[in-house]
Enzyme design. Structure first.
Site, mmCIF file in Angstrom:
data_model
loop_
_atom_site.group_PDB
_atom_site.id
_atom_site.type_symbol
_atom_site.label_atom_id
_atom_site.label_comp_id
_atom_site.label_asym_id
_atom_site.label_seq_id
_atom_site.Cartn_x
_atom_site.Cartn_y
_atom_site.Cartn_z
ATOM 1 N N LYS A 100 19.872 4.016 40.033
ATOM 2 C CA LYS A 100 19.371 4.310 38.458
ATOM 3 C C LYS A 100 20.396 5.592 37.355
ATOM 4 O O LYS A 100 20.870 5.937 38.278
ATOM 5 C CB LYS A 100 17.877 5.169 38.849
ATOM 6 C CG LYS A 100 17.056 4.244 38.852
ATOM 7 C CD LYS A 100 16.083 4.136 39.676
ATOM 8 C CE LYS A 100 14.966 5.508 38.610
ATOM 9 N NZ LYS A 100 15.390 5.037 36.975
ATOM 10 N N GLY A 103 20.302 6.951 32.147
ATOM 11 C CA GLY A 103 19.820 7.598 31.240
ATOM 12 C C GLY A 103 19.993 9.232 31.872
ATOM 13 O O GLY A 103 19.314 9.775 30.765
ATOM 14 N N GLU A 109 13.641 12.155 38.091
ATOM 15 C CA GLU A 109 13.145 10.243 38.550
ATOM 16 C C GLU A 109 12.777 10.723 40.555
ATOM 17 O O GLU A 109 12.690 9.847 40.574
ATOM 18 C CB GLU A 109 14.088 9.112 38.434
ATOM 19 C CG GLU A 109 14.133 9.357 36.581
ATOM 20 C CD GLU A 109 15.048 8.117 36.297
ATOM 21 O OE1 GLU A 109 15.101 7.712 34.996
ATOM 22 O OE2 GLU A 109 16.313 7.788 36.620
#
Ligand code: 5RP
Length: 233
Positions: A100, A103, A109
């Site tokens: 991940k 972004g 996160e």
């Protein structure tokens, strides 16, 4: 007509939105797929179909989106444990290990995912890989002071570490004002070991390998939805 990637992201987001119940404390992810999820939950909240929600979001932009729907935002002092976190991913392997951070939000996160009882990944099927590292670099968030010292360490692990820059050639800053190295490995044979090796270096704040964290993944492809789950219920 063939579905677009965005249609597939919406399908996965809608399936995850079905899991949300009134009264839940939610973790809200970041990215285009998570944005669909937040909008869908926001619509249900606004219409009164869902009530008594609270949420913690994983980036300033997701905070703003949730706020635009009137979803009450809380913090870990009142809600150290979340019922459900939902987020996108850049790569998903068959064990539900992830990359991940495209972004730039992987730090918040990971904090939110760690605090959640259930962590559901939503994605179109272009993110499926057999071995992590096949498509995406591993983003590594580093404090600016340490950047030039950490880069050769990361490259010594077998990658090319590229400082993430914006369109103006400036280093991208995260919501915590750190910089990111995008570390491209040919393939990652031992993600658990790489996780430890990156994390142990002083100056590294967090990275985008999410190992053994997702409890399930909702993956949309060709108009069909596949749910891969490690949940026992
Ligand atoms: C942001 C992320 C995103 O969840 C990931 O990049 C997937 O994004 P998208 O849903 O736009 O494909 O990790 O830091």
């Amino acid at each position: 007509m063939a579905m677009t990637k965005d249609d597939l992201k919406k399908l996965a987001a809608a399936k995850a939105a079905e899991q949300v119940r009134s009264g839940m404390a939610l973790g809200l992810g970041t990215g285009s797929t998570a944005k669909h999820f937040i909008n869908m939950v926001g619509e249900k909240y606004k219409s009164g179909e869902l009530t008594d929600l609270v949420a913690i979001a994983t980036s300033v932009r997701s905070v703003e989106l949730a706020r635009s729907w009137g979803i009450p935002l809380v913090s870990f002092d009142t809600h150290p444990v979340l019922d459900l976190a939902v987020d996108g991913a850049d790569e998903i392997d068959p064990q539900l290990n992830l990359i991940k951070g495209r972004g730039a939000a992987m730090l918040w996160e990971k904090v939110v995912a760690t605090a959640a009882k259930r962590f559901i990944i939503i994605s179109d099927d272009s993110k499926n890989v057999t071995i992590l590292g096949s498509l995406a670099p591993v983003p590594v968030e580093v404090i600016p002071f340490a950047a030039d010292a950490v880069r050769p360490y990361l490259e010594g692990l077998g990658c090319e570490a590229i400082l993430r820059q914006n369109d103006h050639g400036e280093a991208v800053r995260t919501d915590e004002n750190n910089v990111i190295f995008d570390c491209r490995f040919d393939s990652i044979d031992d993600p658990q070991r790489l996780d430890q090796l990156i994390k142990q270096r002083t100056g590294v704040v967090e990275h985008g390998l999410f190992i053994d964290m997702a409890t399930s993944a909702i993956i949309a492809g060709n108009g069909e939805i596949t749910v891969v789950s490690r949940e026992t219920e």
